[in-house]
Design a protein around this motif. Sequence first.
Motif, short mmCIF file in Angstrom:
data_model
loop_
_atom_site.label_atom_id
_atom_site.label_comp_id
_atom_site.label_asym_id
_atom_site.label_seq_id
_atom_site.Cartn_x
_atom_site.Cartn_y
_atom_site.Cartn_z
N LEU A 35 25.38 8.56 -15.51
CA LEU A 35 26.59 8.32 -16.31
C LEU A 35 26.88 9.50 -17.22
O LEU A 35 28.04 9.88 -17.42
CB LEU A 35 26.43 7.03 -17.12
N SER A 37 28.46 12.16 -15.19
CA SER A 37 29.86 11.89 -14.88
C SER A 37 30.74 12.09 -16.11
O SER A 37 31.85 12.60 -16.00
CB SER A 37 30.02 10.48 -14.29
N THR A 68 30.41 8.13 -11.06
CA THR A 68 30.09 6.87 -11.73
C THR A 68 29.92 5.76 -10.70
O THR A 68 28.98 4.95 -10.78
CB THR A 68 31.21 6.51 -12.72
N ILE A 70 37.05 4.36 -10.04
CA ILE A 70 35.87 3.48 -10.13
C ILE A 70 36.24 2.07 -9.66
O ILE A 70 35.55 1.47 -8.84
CB ILE A 70 35.34 3.40 -11.58
#
Lengths: 121, 932
Positions: free
Chosen positions: B801, B804, B825, B907
């Motif tokens: 994370l 990203s 992600t 996402i």
Amino acid sequence: MEGIYAFCVGLLTACGIFLALRGRTFSVVIGLTLLSYAVNLFLFASGRLKIDAAAVLGQSEQYSDPLPQALVLTAIVIGFAMTAFVVILAMRARADLGNDHVDGVLPTNETDTSHRSGGSH
Amino acid sequence: MNTLIWLPFLPLLGVFVPLLSARFSRTACAFLTATLPAFALYLVLSYAGEIFQGERFQAALPWIPSIGLELAFRLDGLALLFAILILGIGLLVILYARYYLSAQDSIGKFYAYLILFMFAMLGVVMSDNLIQLWFFWELTSISSFLLISFWGHKTDARKGARMALTVTGAGGLALLAGLLILGNTVGSFSLQTVLDSGDLIKASASYPVIVVLILLGAFTKSAQFPFHFWLPNAMAAPTPVSAYLHSATMVKAGIFLMARFYPALANTDLWFLIVSLTGLATFLMGAYIALFQHDLKGLLANSTISHLGLITLLLGMGTDLAAVAAVFHIINHATFKASLFMAAGIIDHESGSRDMRQLNGLWKYMPYTATLAMVASASMAGVPLMNGFLSKEMFFTETLHQASLGSLSWFIPVLATLGGVFAVAYSMRFIHDVFFNGEPINLPKTPHEPPRYMRVPVEILVALCLVVGIVPSLVVGDLLYSAASATLNTPAPTYSLAIWHGFNFPLLMSFIALIGGLLMYHFRSHLFKFQSQFPANDPKLVFEGVIQSLSSKAQRFIALTENGSLQRYIFLTLVLALIMTASSLMKLNATAGQRPELPVDALTITAAVLLCISALATVIWHRKRLIALLTLSVVGLIVSLAFAQFSAPDLALTQLSVEVVTVILLILALFFLPQKTLKESSPRRVVRDLSLASLIGGVVGTICYALMTRPLDTISTFFTENSKTGGGGTNVVNVILVDFRGFDTLGEITVLGIAALGIYKLIARMRLFMPSSNENGLAWSEDKNPLMLSIISQSLLPLALLVSAYIFLRGHNMPGGGFIAGLITSVAIIQQYVAHGVEWIKTRVKLDYQIMIGSGISIATLSGLGSWAFGHTFLSSWFDYFYLPFIGKFELASAMVFDLGVYLTVIGATMLILANLGQLTTSERPVQKDND
């Protein structure tokens, strides 16, 4: 270098088209994926090949063409969405129709599917 | 604006009046409907004085002058005559229909169709442009279709309407072709130019084609032999429609067309042969068939065909006086035939039958109507003192002066007299069979006189028949002269409209016709017996048969070309694509261009070889699906390396992360699809497909090579130069995505979201085949989540994370950005799914991916809308630099907010697809609810 690149694009296209012409959905999906590699590489190549020329200001002396790159970037992501859609459609078709043939029905003649009648559902 | 331009549109406006006023009483609706046509009639008549002086009014609004399209109207003698017929008889029909239609019929709809037809017909006669004329012409076919099928619950109404539309519509297409060739020959689509270029047209090579095509349009519309069969079948329409369209106006459109183009096309041997012989045949055949009809309207319909043939014959003769007679008969036929149809409608309405075998002796029940019908029939038969007598007399005169058939010219007057005999006989039958001849037989109701005002239109028309018949030059002299002059495009010759021309040959012919007709009617039983020997030949059945055989042939053709095999369609499409690309490549002289090529290095060659081997391996092993998937991912990996090599770091990152999610997706899908593909392509087919694929691959490779070796002329310099100053970022690719071409990106993430939602809906309620074992019959492993993987992936999550977030934040200036960060992600989250299973994640992470997609697209849209608040255009970006202690100089840009929207959508979409698909594979799959 350009010759090798073009050869690879051509080969990927040929492989993709051959698989897209198969009768089962999974082969078609694989074929379309190969074809989309070829298309992305082709579009990217319209900005011409350059080495060590990333389109980031101040990082290099010359810049590659950023426009095809931007187009291809979104094409890759959309391509994923479309692949996913086709895959799920194929699964759904198999679930609803009981087979994974692109026409929705199994060919009556196992050796040659081109001369059969009847339609997809 | 010129009155002429909006005058024809008055009825169009009037279409809405009955629709809106239908909820008032029927009388109110009829009155309101009549106002606009009445106003239009008043306006048309206000031009009459000057037109009688020889004036011609024209008005045009240019539209696309380069191809001759304009809105152009004209009002000359011929148009005036027809406009008066259309509007005048139209008004009478509105009044008549008020009483004719029953309470169940939607009178508003009927009037609306009727007025629509009125508009179309007015447009035909007033058009001053060929294309525009054709447009209105087709509109009359369509509105006529609506009117014939008004009683759509009846089979014969639907069939009759379809037949009329097919025949007149096909003729309309021929007419369009003819008009286009005519316009191109003349070099103008303006009507007056065409009318003035008669010599040019007749001298041109395409003259026969033009004549035949335009006459096809005219003959189908005016029910000329052999296209006459639709008119009797159109009698399924309500009688007001028959009175209006099928006697007075629409069937005259073909006559109008011949009259309109008379100066441009007539007076050649070809014209004479086609027009007059067709007219003669129609005249005789219609008259003969009319005599044997038992249906009142069928008799009138065939008599209409016969009279239309008479007018056509006159127009074909080619003398100026014959044209005058034709125009005169148009007026007379419209008056007596419309009144006869209305009378037939009254009889039908008040006695419940149209069958002349049942209708007898109605004189006792409706003497007033009978008188009116008798006067009109007398006019139809050509009895002296009626208008029909005058024009028939002129017709006989002209047949005598005809010499075009050489020594056989005497045929024409003889046959004309014979037609006259039949006309008298069927007119006699109409009167005698219906009003006398014993007592009515089995009528559904006792006949009686119609309501007072239902008779008014008939009275007016019959009065006109008489007045025109007795004092012709006083009533229609000017109108006839100006209409005839407009038809001829020169002042009409002198003629006499008197009733009495002394004892001459035409009078003798009329006399023979009268006596012969009476005799023929008297001995009709012999004729009927003779006629009954022929098998009944219903043109409707023939027509339906033709249509059905056409449609079955079409179906066979479709079955031949479209057999439902998608493989074949793709193959054919690709063959076509190959032909098109290859043929244009052959025009390219050299494959290689001027641009120098890059040097080749060993690493690239290695990668290229690997790529080719993997691609070929994918093809070879495509039936072993898992292996094919592995080799496919090798190809994807090398493609992303290629992007990295050739200066596209953003693309390389994107391709790499997409590769991961694609492979996961395909592996998940494999679980639900057969694990192996059967070998089912024949060797011949494999060779065929391989050849096509290789050819296309060769062509694409050639294009690619030719493209790369040619110098580049790009618009990207603008982006490179303005990226920093205008967009506030140094990564030009990202600035293009979120700023310069932000609107495209917005569209693309929307597509992404839609695709994900579509997949979500497809997955829901899917009936799945759950394989219990793998292809070799081994059961699936029981231990689902390896402990090592769970622990490692869990500790990797924060790191992933963080990466990203870093990729996202630096995206504007360095390779990275919303798309790539979103994919990274997603991969990090998927890893958790893989390691721990869906249920484990569900209890810990409460993320609704649908809301994520929605909010992502909303954020991106809002960030674009935000620029409106500052008075900028949609999606203009803003950026500035700030200083914070410890962190230093940093940049804030509105484009970053947009990129956040992209990030969230990517996402949401990826996870919605994969998480839902993955969820299906777990054995603890929750029961599908019906509403999701």
